[in-house]
Design an enzyme around this catalytic site. Structure first.
Site, PDB file in Angstrom:
ATOM      1  N   GLU A  75      24.844 -14.072  42.443  1.00  0.00           N
ATOM      2  CA  GLU A  75      24.252 -15.388  42.166  1.00  0.00           C
ATOM      3  C   GLU A  75      23.596 -15.449  40.793  1.00  0.00           C
ATOM      4  O   GLU A  75      23.561 -16.501  40.157  1.00  0.00           O
ATOM      5  CB  GLU A  75      23.229 -15.759  43.239  1.00  0.00           C
ATOM      6  CG  GLU A  75      23.837 -16.111  44.587  1.00  0.00           C
ATOM      7  CD  GLU A  75      24.068 -14.902  45.470  1.00  0.00           C
ATOM      8  OE1 GLU A  75      23.859 -13.762  45.001  1.00  0.00           O
ATOM      9  OE2 GLU A  75      24.462 -15.085  46.641  1.00  0.00           O
TER      10      GLU A  75
ATOM     11  N   PHE B  34      15.918 -16.341  59.810  1.00  0.00           N
ATOM     12  CA  PHE B  34      16.886 -15.538  59.078  1.00  0.00           C
ATOM     13  C   PHE B  34      17.234 -16.214  57.758  1.00  0.00           C
ATOM     14  O   PHE B  34      17.563 -17.388  57.720  1.00  0.00           O
ATOM     15  CB  PHE B  34      18.149 -15.348  59.940  1.00  0.00           C
ATOM     16  CG  PHE B  34      19.239 -14.606  59.229  1.00  0.00           C
ATOM     17  CD1 PHE B  34      19.064 -13.267  58.867  1.00  0.00           C
ATOM     18  CD2 PHE B  34      20.433 -15.228  58.907  1.00  0.00           C
ATOM     19  CE1 PHE B  34      20.064 -12.577  58.208  1.00  0.00           C
ATOM     20  CE2 PHE B  34      21.441 -14.541  58.242  1.00  0.00           C
ATOM     21  CZ  PHE B  34      21.256 -13.210  57.885  1.00  0.00           C
ATOM     22  N   GLN B  35      17.133 -15.466  56.690  1.00  0.00           N
ATOM     23  CA  GLN B  35      17.436 -15.948  55.331  1.00  0.00           C
ATOM     24  C   GLN B  35      16.582 -17.137  54.902  1.00  0.00           C
ATOM     25  O   GLN B  35      17.007 -17.952  54.091  1.00  0.00           O
ATOM     26  CB  GLN B  35      18.936 -16.252  55.178  1.00  0.00           C
ATOM     27  CG  GLN B  35      19.768 -14.977  55.316  1.00  0.00           C
ATOM     28  CD  GLN B  35      21.189 -15.100  54.831  1.00  0.00           C
ATOM     29  OE1 GLN B  35      21.779 -16.164  54.885  1.00  0.00           O
ATOM     30  NE2 GLN B  35      21.748 -13.990  54.354  1.00  0.00           N
TER      31      GLN B  35
ATOM     32  N   LYS C   7      20.075 -27.012  55.855  1.00  0.00           N
ATOM     33  CA  LYS C   7      21.434 -27.121  56.403  1.00  0.00           C
ATOM     34  C   LYS C   7      21.624 -28.396  57.232  1.00  0.00           C
ATOM     35  O   LYS C   7      22.659 -29.053  57.137  1.00  0.00           O
ATOM     36  CB  LYS C   7      21.729 -25.889  57.263  1.00  0.00           C
ATOM     37  CG  LYS C   7      23.180 -25.818  57.687  1.00  0.00           C
ATOM     38  CD  LYS C   7      23.528 -24.472  58.283  1.00  0.00           C
ATOM     39  CE  LYS C   7      25.027 -24.406  58.582  1.00  0.00           C
ATOM     40  NZ  LYS C   7      25.422 -23.113  59.151  1.00  0.00           N
TER      41      LYS C   7
ATOM     42  N   MET D 250      17.372  -0.491  22.061  1.00  0.00           N
ATOM     43  CA  MET D 250      16.202  -1.175  21.518  1.00  0.00           C
ATOM     44  C   MET D 250      14.907  -0.505  21.959  1.00  0.00           C
ATOM     45  O   MET D 250      13.963  -0.385  21.171  1.00  0.00           O
ATOM     46  CB  MET D 250      16.212  -2.646  21.934  1.00  0.00           C
ATOM     47  CG  MET D 250      15.145  -3.473  21.262  1.00  0.00           C
ATOM     48  SD  MET D 250      15.253  -3.390  19.470  1.00  0.00           S
ATOM     49  CE  MET D 250      16.075  -4.938  19.103  1.00  0.00           C
TER      50      MET D 250
HETATM   51  C1  LIG Z   1      16.585  -7.181  32.840  1.00  0.00           C
HETATM   52  C2  LIG Z   1      15.932  -6.451  31.724  1.00  0.00           C
HETATM   53  N1  LIG Z   1      15.353  -5.245  31.946  1.00  0.00           N
HETATM   54  C3  LIG Z   1      14.768  -4.577  30.928  1.00  0.00           C
HETATM   55  C4  LIG Z   1      14.722  -5.100  29.674  1.00  0.00           C
HETATM   56  C5  LIG Z   1      14.024  -4.355  28.543  1.00  0.00           C
HETATM   57  N2  LIG Z   1      14.992  -4.017  27.479  1.00  0.00           N
HETATM   58  C6  LIG Z   1      15.116  -4.743  26.354  1.00  0.00           C
HETATM   59  S1  LIG Z   1      16.311  -4.165  25.336  1.00  0.00           S
HETATM   60  C7  LIG Z   1      16.652  -2.888  26.377  1.00  0.00           C
HETATM   61  C8  LIG Z   1      17.732  -1.897  26.023  1.00  0.00           C
HETATM   62  C9  LIG Z   1      19.084  -2.471  26.044  1.00  0.00           C
HETATM   63  O1  LIG Z   1      20.026  -1.437  25.958  1.00  0.00           O
HETATM   64  P1  LIG Z   1      21.548  -1.727  25.714  1.00  0.00           P
HETATM   65  O2  LIG Z   1      22.036  -2.812  26.588  1.00  0.00           O
HETATM   66  O3  LIG Z   1      22.294  -0.432  25.813  1.00  0.00           O
HETATM   67  O4  LIG Z   1      21.605  -2.292  24.236  1.00  0.00           O
HETATM   68  P2  LIG Z   1      21.218  -1.626  22.841  1.00  0.00           P
HETATM   69  O5  LIG Z   1      19.784  -1.925  22.593  1.00  0.00           O
HETATM   70  O6  LIG Z   1      21.509  -0.163  22.949  1.00  0.00           O
HETATM   71  O7  LIG Z   1      22.087  -2.332  21.872  1.00  0.00           O
HETATM   72  C10 LIG Z   1      15.825  -2.929  27.501  1.00  0.00           C
HETATM   73  C11 LIG Z   1      15.858  -1.932  28.581  1.00  0.00           C
HETATM   74  C12 LIG Z   1      15.307  -6.369  29.497  1.00  0.00           C
HETATM   75  N3  LIG Z   1      15.282  -7.003  28.322  1.00  0.00           N
HETATM   76  N4  LIG Z   1      15.922  -7.003  30.519  1.00  0.00           N
END
Ligand SMILES: Cc1ncc(C[n+]2csc(CCOP(=O)(O)OP(=O)(O)O)c2C)c(N)n1
Lengths: 565, 158
Positions: free
Chosen positions: A50, A112-113, A162, A473
């Site tokens: 979803e 439920f749900q 529903k 990042m």
């Molecule tokens: C759902 C979610 N969880 C955690 C984060 C924190 N976060 C921001 S950038 C990042 C790393 C992303 O890694 P990747 O997809 O491998 O991309 P890269 O930075 O290596 O290009 C994280 C964990 C986020 N933005 N979104």
């Protein structure tokens, strides 16, 4: 006409001109799905989660400018969708999300749900409804679409029990909307607009600060006119990429945390900020007290609450950017573009001093090279989505955007897992363009099940994984600010992305050289099926330049000069 | 930010509909604004209700509160009062053994009176400006009040 609540939903969607719905069925919404089965006016795209259904609707909306629609069931179906709602809310994306709910007689019994869906969505939607009687449905659905797309756009959630979808009542969609408490202010005050133009005429170093609101209000081409007739340089926010074409002489680049040196210096030295549909996000302003310190501020925004929230506006103008810019265009004879010649030169010097660039590497592929290369090979023929992380910033920095709605990314919430489903939505909206998703080895795993949707519904998204074996990042911040303690960001253990794509019936490429990359991209475009291109890139590359969180824009960490070996 | 925090009274006119009150309180809690008191009642012969919210914050925060409230779809109007008449009510229960004529005299001074006399207790009511209600509650301390209940404020622009 007496019809069931479920039929009303279908009729309303048709009346609103909806051609694509993204969703996932379940017990509480089955009556509506039964009606979807019987109609042929719009297509339904079954995602495999979803969250993806909502992100796909967001991508669809961003690329097309229309209201995105998704449909989900109660309980876990709804809670899975919440991240999408929050994402759309933060980025002002117009959506109508319809969820099923347990029957009225069971509400409040922990059935439920059952979950208090409107209670949960209240803080991440522009508005929401629990429908308690089918006779209210035509009005509510009409209001939902109207509220989603007008004013500051946003997601609207409609929760329907529903038994209400089974209930029969009169359906008339030609009802007049009577929303006396909701009257968005779309026309800017003419006196304020005139004063703002006077301020522009008198400024020495004015600067356009272009925000995502321009894209939302379809004002990019009017803004291009305004920039060109006044000769005033412009910086774009991340959300506004594509407002000006990348090769526009007056575009200085993106500003903010990973903006260009020239853009951030221009913002620091300007004497008049002309903010259009921008909200002074902290990733843009850096340290607020140092932001555009010597400048007066013109702030045009449809949302009065955005004006003077963070930075005091000397010339506040509440209104739709498109309207206001059109009014400003009538007054451009007040402004003499020659007056800003020296200012434009100053900015050119900033750009020459520290251009936005990266160091090539002979052994490894640089992630920035990949982005630039896609730009060279596909350019305007591609629509670009991204996930969240370093790759997202490189895409925003280095892709040659030529038009609004070409770039789709999660700005406000920064949702990993956004990119792939959003790119499917983009493809559904604009099938004639190649849909590219720049993603990371972390992000892609957050919604990779959508391979199945993309294969089944023939949504040939090309996912380019800039694979650095890291949550890049976060790793960058750990390197710079946590003394290289790379806590839980090492992604050395990875799936075989090629096999993963193949397992779903897509196509996968593993790329370690530039030649292989070119070949893979060309073949993926030609084959026209969903693809993963797994590009091994330099692991420790940082996104530069960078304003450390909370720092001032003019204090950037810059790309280090290349060491001579 | 070094802005001064100020007490403010905000009135909100909303459409009477399900969950409108939680929309308002969620907005306050979600954005970290403070509610000192909240009074709600339907406006007679209309489809609206009036909320009186006593809050506090810097000028900037109060401005955001009013703007954000106004953004809610069922909100018709938001008044941030500058010059207003503001009243609050307090009911206090005293043991019947206390000096009733003293209590009655004090109540009188604060727009109040004894509203109930039982076997063991008397109940007084005052309605006055919030500051004066504070003073009243201070003044009656020595008569051993057994229970105090205080309403939120209601306010009208002068
Ligand atoms: C759902 C979610 N969880 C955690 C984060 C924190 N976060 C921001 S950038 C990042 C790393 C992303 O890694 P990747 O997809 O491998 O991309 P890269 O930075 O290596 O290009 C994280 C964990 C986020 N933005 N979104």
């Amino acid at each position: 006409m007496q019809i069931s609540g479920a039929q009303m939903v279908i009729e309303a969607l048709i009346a609103e001109g909806v051609d694509t719905v993204f969703g996932y069925p379940g017990g509480a919404i089955m009556n509506v799905y039964d009606e979807i089965y019987k109609q042929d006016k719009f297509q339904h795209i079954l995602t495999r989660h979803e969250q993806a259904a909502v992100h796909a609707a967001e991508g669809y909306s961003k690329a097309s400018g229309k209201v995105g629609v998704s449909m989900i069931t109660s309980g876990p179906g709804f809670t899975n969708a919440v991240t999408g709602l929050a994402d759309a809310y933060m980025d002002s994306i117009p959506l109508v999300v319809i969820s099923g709910q347990v029957p009225m007689s069971l509400i409040g019994t922990d059935a439920f749900q059952e979950i208090d869906a409107v209670g949960i969505s209240r803080s991440c939607t522009k508005h929401n409804y629990l429908v308690t009687d089918a006779k209210d449905l035509p009005r509510i659905l009409k209001e939902a679409f109207y509220i989603a797309r007008t004013g500051r756009p946003g997601p609207v959630h409609v929760d329907i029990p529903k038994d209400v979808t089974a209930q029969v009542a009169e359906f008339d969609y030609d009802v007049e909307l009577d929303l006396e408490t909701y009257k968005p202010h779309v026309k800017g005050n003419p006196r304020q607009i005139k004063k703002a133009m006077e301020a522009i005429a008198n400024a020495k170093r004015p600067l356009f600060y272009l925000g995502g609101g321009i894209i939302n209000s379809n004002a990019a081409y009017e803004v291009r006119d305004l920039v060109h007739t006044t000769g005033i340089p412009a910086v774009e926010t991340f959300m506004a990429r594509g407002t000006l074409s990348y090769d526009d002489d007056l575009l200085i680049g993106m500003l903010g945390m990973h903006g260009s040196y020239a853009a951030n210096m221009a913002m620091s030295e300007t004497d008049l900020v002309i903010a259009l549909g921008a909200r002074f996000d902290d990733r843009v302003t850096g340290k607020l007290s140092e932001f555009a310190k010597n400048a007066a501020v013109i702030h045009v925004d449809i949302d009065p609450a955005s004006i003077s929230k963070l930075v005091n506006a000397n010339y506040p103008i509440v209104g739709d950017v498109k309207n206001v810019v059109n009014e400003m265009l009538k007054l451009t004879s007040m402004v003499n573009s020659d007056n800003y010649e020296q200012w434009r030169e100053t900015i050119e010097n900033f750009a020459e001093l520290h251009p936005l660039t990266f160091h090539e590497d002979t052994e490894n592929i640089k992630p920035q090279w990949v982005v630039k290369r896609v730009g060279e090979l596909l350019g305007d023929d591609a629509n670009i989505s991204t996930d969240v992380g370093q790759h997202q910033m490189w895409a925003a920095q280095f892709y040659p955007f030529t038009r609004p709605r070409q770039f789709v990314s999660s700005g406000g919430l920064g949702t990993m897992g956004f990119g792939f489903p959003a790119a499917m939505g983009v493809k559904a909206a604009v099938p004639e363009k190649t849909s590219i998703n720049f993603t990371g080895d972390g992000s892609i795993l957050m919604n990779c099940q959508e391979l199945m949707t993309a294969v089944e519904k023939k949504l040939p998204v090309i996912n380019i994984i800039l694979n650095n074996n890291f949550l890049g990042m976060v790793r960058q911040w750990q390197t710079l600010f946590y003394d290289k303690r790379h806590s839980e960001t090492d992604l050395s253990v990875q799936p075989d992305f090629v096999k993963l794509a193949e397992a779903f019936g897509g196509i996968g490429y593993r790329v370690t050289t530039k030649e292989e990359f070119d070949a893979a991209l060309k073949e993926a475009v030609k084959k026209n099926i969903v693809a993963f291109i797994d590009v091994k890139v330099e692991r420790f590359e940082n996104v530069m330049p960078m304003v450390p969180s909370g720092g001032s824009l003019f204090n950037m960490m810059l790309l280090e000069k290349k060491e001579s070996k | 930010m070094t802005d001064n925090t100020e007490r403010r009274v905000v009135s909100v006119i909303v459409v009477n509909e399900a969950s409108v009150l939680s929309r308002i309180t969620d907005l306050f809690s979600g954005r970290g604004y403070n509610i000192t008191s909240l009074t709600v009642a339907p406006i007679p012969e209309s489809k609206y209700s009036r909320l009186t919210i006593v809050t506090s914050g810097s000028v900037r925060v109060i401005e955001q509160i009013t703007k954000q409230l106004h953004k809610l779809i069922p909100v018709l109007r938001v008044y941030e009062h500058a010059d207003l008449v503001e009243k609050e009510m307090a009911l206090v229960k005293f043991p019947i053994t206390e000096n009733i004529s003293d209590i009655s005299a004090i109540c009188n001074a604060y727009n109040g009176k004894i509203v109930n006399v039982g076997n063991d207790v008397i109940i007084t009511m005052v309605a006055d400006e919030p500051k004066r209600v504070d003073h009243y509650l201070q003044a009656i301390k020595k008569y051993n009040p057994k229970e105090i209940v205080r309403s939120g404020a209601v306010a009208l622009e002068r």
